[in-house]
Design an enzyme around this catalytic site. Structure first.
Site, mmCIF file in Angstrom:
data_model
loop_
_atom_site.group_PDB
_atom_site.id
_atom_site.type_symbol
_atom_site.label_atom_id
_atom_site.label_comp_id
_atom_site.label_asym_id
_atom_site.label_seq_id
_atom_site.Cartn_x
_atom_site.Cartn_y
_atom_site.Cartn_z
ATOM 1 N N HIS A 140 -21.167 31.893 16.767
ATOM 2 C CA HIS A 140 -21.834 32.494 15.596
ATOM 3 C C HIS A 140 -21.597 33.986 15.418
ATOM 4 C CE1 HIS A 140 -24.353 29.210 14.090
ATOM 5 N NE2 HIS A 140 -24.669 28.885 15.334
ATOM 6 N N SER A 202 -17.402 26.154 19.004
ATOM 7 C CA SER A 202 -17.816 26.131 20.413
ATOM 8 C C SER A 202 -17.578 24.763 21.054
ATOM 9 C CB SER A 202 -19.284 26.549 20.548
ATOM 10 O OG SER A 202 -20.137 25.675 19.827
HETATM 11 FE FE FE Z 1 -25.718 27.143 15.912
#
Ligand code: FE
Ligand code: PHE
Length: 296
Positions: A140, A202
């Site tokens: 993020h 991720s």
């Molecule tokens: Fe998230």
């Protein structure tokens, strides 16, 4: 000395998986990370950096490099904050786990991004049920350095506070927008389809699946379509939505959503895997123009 913050995770009960929420804002207990914690960070960082060349959006790769994160050790929030404050005015705050919705929205509305202080265990490299430090920081934080994306995240927080006041159906609609953009969004870059959603960035498996598998649908961004579309949190996505630019995202979400929520309340939701005849469906980006399913 400061007490060590808690590691707040979901709980398995006789009713199944139950998420647990926490509101504390904490100092990152950086000195308390073990050698294993730093090693988990290093392993994941190196693995994703390799996979994301040619798969992550150019802007993500640029901002991540500019932030100076590296495999060597878990970054210090204070170091990242110096960069962030100077570029877009965002600030990372340490948290112990998932936040209640309104608390989360209020942080975003004030340009504060909550980052889980703890990192997953070595046996959870490929999957865990909730956000950890690797997902939050690696996935993020880099795009918070992009001015347009930074504004979008704040606007989302403001919109969340408003939707929370309108009611649970509005919140469901708004949460789908976050899911299909901030977490699982794809973008058309100069080289082809690329990833900008943190949930993909991720994840090793989903970074490949979202671009290279024939299974999922890749559909052109459409605000109301997204707000009607259901999703699963425990499997790869069946549908990804594709933006043309971060400006498109910002412009499309600028109008007041209040009348949209009212309109959507009267409509059926769309199952995650459905393709509608109004959808623009993208194949894997070839860089040679953008074929729709009807074109092949
Ligand atoms: Fe998230
Ligand atoms: N324009 C939205 C509203 O009125 C706020 C918003 C902006 C929501 C950006 C999401 C993303 O609610």
């Amino acid at each position: 000395m400061n007490a060590v913050p808690q590691r707040v995770e979901h709980q398995m009960t006789d009713k199944g998986y139950v998420p647990v929420y926490t509101t504390s804002v904490i100092e990152q207990p950086w000195d308390q990370y073990s050698a294993t914690d730093h090693q988990v960070w290093a392993t994941l960082f190196e693995r994703q950096q390799k996979i994301l060349v040619g798969r992550a959006s150019d802007e993500f790769l640029r901002t991540q490099q500019a932030m100076g994160m590296n495999a060597h050790q878990i970054p210090k929030f204070d170091d990242l904050n110096r960069m962030l404050r100077a570029t877009t005015g965002w600030e990372l705050i340490g948290v112990e786990g998932l936040l209640p919705e309104l608390t989360f929205f209020e942080h975003l509305a004030n340009r504060r991004f909550p980052v889980t202080w703890w990192i997953r265990k070595p046996e959870q490299l490929d999957y865990l049920a909730e956000p950890d430090l690797f997902h939050d920081l690696f996935g993020h934080v880099p795009l918070l350095m992009n001015p347009v994306f930074a504004d979008y995240m704040q606007a989302y927080g403001q919109g969340g506070v408003k939707a929370h006041g309108i009611g649970p159906e509005a919140l469901v609609n708004l949460t789908r927008l976050y899911w299909y953009t901030v977490e699982f969004g794809l973008i058309r870059d100069t080289g082809g389809l690329r990833i900008y959603g943190a949930g993909i960035l991720s994840s090793k498996g989903e970074s490949i699946h979202c671009l290279e598998s024939d299974a999922p649908n890749r559909i052109g961004f459409d605000l109301e379509r997204i707000m009607r579309t259901r999703y699963r949190i425990d499997t790869y996505q069946k549908t990804y939505f594709v933006i043309d630019s971060y400006e498109q995202l910002m412009d499309a979400t600028r109008p007041d959503f209040t009348p949209i929520y009212a309109r959507l309340a009267a409509q059926e939701s769309v199952p995650a895997g459905t393709v509608l005849d109004t959808d623009t469906v993208y194949n894997r980006g070839t860089g040679e123009g953008w074929l729709t399913d009807g074109d092949v």
